[in-house]
Motif scaffolding. Structure first.
Motif, PDB file in Angstrom:
ATOM      1  N   GLU A   1       0.816  -8.334   9.556  1.00 53.71           N
ATOM      2  CA  GLU A   1       2.053  -7.622   9.240  1.00 53.71           C
ATOM      3  C   GLU A   1       2.624  -6.947  10.489  1.00 53.71           C
ATOM      4  N   CYS A   2       1.751  -6.318  11.254  1.00 55.07           N
ATOM      5  CA  CYS A   2       2.194  -5.661  12.489  1.00 55.07           C
ATOM      6  C   CYS A   2       2.747  -6.685  13.478  1.00 55.07           C
ATOM      7  N   ALA A   3       2.005  -7.754  13.666  1.00 52.57           N
ATOM      8  CA  ALA A   3       2.413  -8.766  14.650  1.00 52.57           C
ATOM      9  C   ALA A   3       3.744  -9.402  14.263  1.00 52.57           C
TER      10      ALA A   3
ATOM     11  N   ALA B   1       0.766  -1.328   9.444  1.00 50.36           N
ATOM     12  CA  ALA B   1       1.614  -2.380   8.878  1.00 50.36           C
ATOM     13  C   ALA B   1       2.909  -1.787   8.349  1.00 50.36           C
ATOM     14  N   ALA B   2       2.801  -0.694   7.602  1.00 49.51           N
ATOM     15  CA  ALA B   2       3.987  -0.078   7.005  1.00 49.51           C
ATOM     16  C   ALA B   2       4.926   0.477   8.071  1.00 49.51           C
TER      17      ALA B   2
ATOM     18  N   ALA C   1       0.839  -1.197   0.000  1.00 47.08           N
ATOM     19  CA  ALA C   1       0.000   0.000   0.000  1.00 47.08           C
ATOM     20  C   ALA C   1       0.874   1.247   0.000  1.00 47.08           C
ATOM     21  N   PHE C   2       0.285   2.357  -0.441  1.00 51.97           N
ATOM     22  CA  PHE C   2       1.003   3.630  -0.527  1.00 51.97           C
ATOM     23  C   PHE C   2       1.526   4.107   0.818  1.00 51.97           C
ATOM     24  N   LYS C   3       1.036   3.550   1.912  1.00 52.52           N
ATOM     25  CA  LYS C   3       1.482   3.955   3.251  1.00 52.52           C
ATOM     26  C   LYS C   3       2.982   3.751   3.435  1.00 52.52           C
ATOM     27  N   ALA C   4       3.581   2.868   2.622  1.00 51.66           N
ATOM     28  CA  ALA C   4       5.023   2.637   2.734  1.00 51.66           C
ATOM     29  C   ALA C   4       5.812   3.913   2.449  1.00 51.66           C
ATOM     30  N   ARG C   5       5.275   4.790   1.618  1.00 51.74           N
ATOM     31  CA  ARG C   5       5.976   6.046   1.312  1.00 51.74           C
ATOM     32  C   ARG C   5       6.116   6.907   2.567  1.00 51.74           C
ATOM     33  N   GLY C   6       5.007   7.115   3.252  1.00 55.89           N
ATOM     34  CA  GLY C   6       5.058   7.931   4.459  1.00 55.89           C
ATOM     35  C   GLY C   6       5.892   7.286   5.540  1.00 55.89           C
ATOM     36  N   ALA C   7       5.816   5.958   5.634  1.00 54.29           N
ATOM     37  CA  ALA C   7       6.594   5.243   6.641  1.00 54.29           C
ATOM     38  C   ALA C   7       8.090   5.344   6.360  1.00 54.29           C
TER      39      ALA C   7
END
Length: 403
Positions: free
Chosen positions: A169-171, A141-142, A110-116
């Motif tokens: 993913e978090c776990a 997750a990211a 997901a695009f959230k990887a960019r912000g992370a």
């Protein structure tokens, strides 16, 4: 040349400024902070030709990102996602110049990887040891995975209804993961208390300034992939709205650098929401600059189930400044659109992405989008991260059966 031309943080409401070399979150007036760069100093030193020999990831734009030292960069190769032509779907919608910016192929799906990536890198540079955030799933997750890569601890709180894959993913990352029997707004209250009591670094949406900088690279990439010409319309599924704010910021910075002609019209930005959670749409329809809390919000597009965004005024300002709009869609129709996209183009988009394609269809039907316009739709994640949204009865054969 410096690695980054970051200058300072500033408040878009009261204009107060802050340092990027110490931990800062919200302005004292309560507003999110934005990152400023020394664009006058950078102009002329950094040109589009400099990108030609750089790696195809978001760090190719490091001069326009807030991490000062290369050795603080935490990366999984995120960025430079494809801008895909969709001729069959475009014909079906009467939008022949339809493009998809596909964030489903990015690390963590997901695009959230960019912000992370940018947020965790800057947190590392600031000496952060443990971060905390509420999430609807993909952001948690990211951030937990990138934190693990940075040897940093993370505390993540998500609603019990968040997609199970994001929970896993978090776990797996070793995060301190908690579920809340409520919405992301309820998770946010718990995180705020934990931050206050335990001194954790708060990376809630827009409560740290650097997530936007990662998300803005979507705008930088779209411009580069279109040879520094801007599309007519960009549609974005909007919960917290960070990506839309970031894309708008990116295009403004490119104009200041002179990479985009100053007289070229900005794309009309579209904030897409669900009818079950549409605070930005409601505010835009009333001509307001802030939204109200959306009671009893619910939508299958879980990533945009945000009853009240802290940066709502920034989203609405971007819509007004670009002559854009906000539009909501219903869950049943977006699921039908998701299937139509898969059947016509072989793309399995996430529900939030499907919502944005459906919004494009509706806006074309209203003639708000014209037939000759170039339209970019953001698919913000991989459809396979939402297996529970697809339900089909499939016949089962016994060995030796015929079809």
């Amino acid at each position: 040349m410096k690695f980054s031309y970051v200058s300072h943080l500033y408040c878009p409401k009261c204009s107060e400024t802050y340092s990027t070399e110490e931990e800062n979150h919200l302005c004292t007036c309560g507003s999110p902070l934005l990152v400023a760069y020394n664009l006058d100093e950078l102009r002329g030193k950094f040109t589009a030709d400099d990108l030609l020999t750089r790696a195809p990831d978001l760090w190719r734009y490091h001069e326009l990102l807030p991490v000062r030292q290369n050795n603080n960069v935490i990366s999984l190769g995120e960025g430079m996602t494809p801008l895909v032509d969709l001729p069959a779907l475009g014909k079906d919608m009467s939008i022949p110049r339809l493009l998809m910016k596909d964030e489903g192929v990015i690390p963590t799906g997901a695009f959230k990887a960019r912000g992370a990536a940018v947020g965790v890198s800057k947190a590392k540079e600031l000496g952060v040891k443990e971060l905390a955030m509420p999430t609807n799933g993909n952001a948690g997750a990211a951030w937990s995975l990138y934190a693990a890569r940075a040897q940093m601890s993370s505390t993540i709180i998500m609603p019990v209804d968040a997609p199970s894959i994001t929970r896993n993913e978090c776990a797996l990352s070793g995060a301190n993961l908690f579920l809340v029997n409520g919405l992301i707004s309820d998770a946010g209250k718990i995180v705020a208390e934990a931050v206050k009591e335990k001194g954790l670094y708060d990376v809630s949406t827009l409560k740290e300034p650097y997530r936007i900088e990662g998300k803005k690279t979507m705008g930088l990439e779209i411009a580069e992939q279109l040879n520094w010409k801007l599309p007519d319309v960009i549609l974005y599924p909007t919960g917290g709205g960070v990506g839309l704010i970031g894309i708008y910021k990116a295009l403004q910075e490119l104009k200041e650098l002179g990479w985009i002609e100053s007289d070229e019209q900005m794309p009309r930005l579209v904030a897409v929401q669900s009818e079950g959670c549409a605070p930005i749409v409601e505010a835009w329809e009333q001509g307001l600059h802030e939204s109200s809390f959306w009671e009893n919000s619910e939508t299958i597009a879980f990533g945009i189930n945000v009853p009240k965004a802290i940066g709502d005024f920034l989203v609405l300002d971007a819509l007004y400044e670009t002559n854009g709009c906000a539009i909501s869609v219903d869950d049943d129709s977006l699921l039908q659109e998701q299937q139509r996209i898969a059947e016509l183009e072989g793309a399995f988009v996430c529900p939030e992405g499907a919502a944005s394609f459906l919004a494009a269809r509706k806006l074309r039907d209203k003639d708000w989008i014209k037939e000759d316009e170039q339209v970019v739709v953001l698919n913000t994640g991989a459809g396979i991260k939402y297996p529970d949204t697809v339900n089909f009865e499939v016949p089962t054969l016994e060995p030796g059966d015929s079809i």
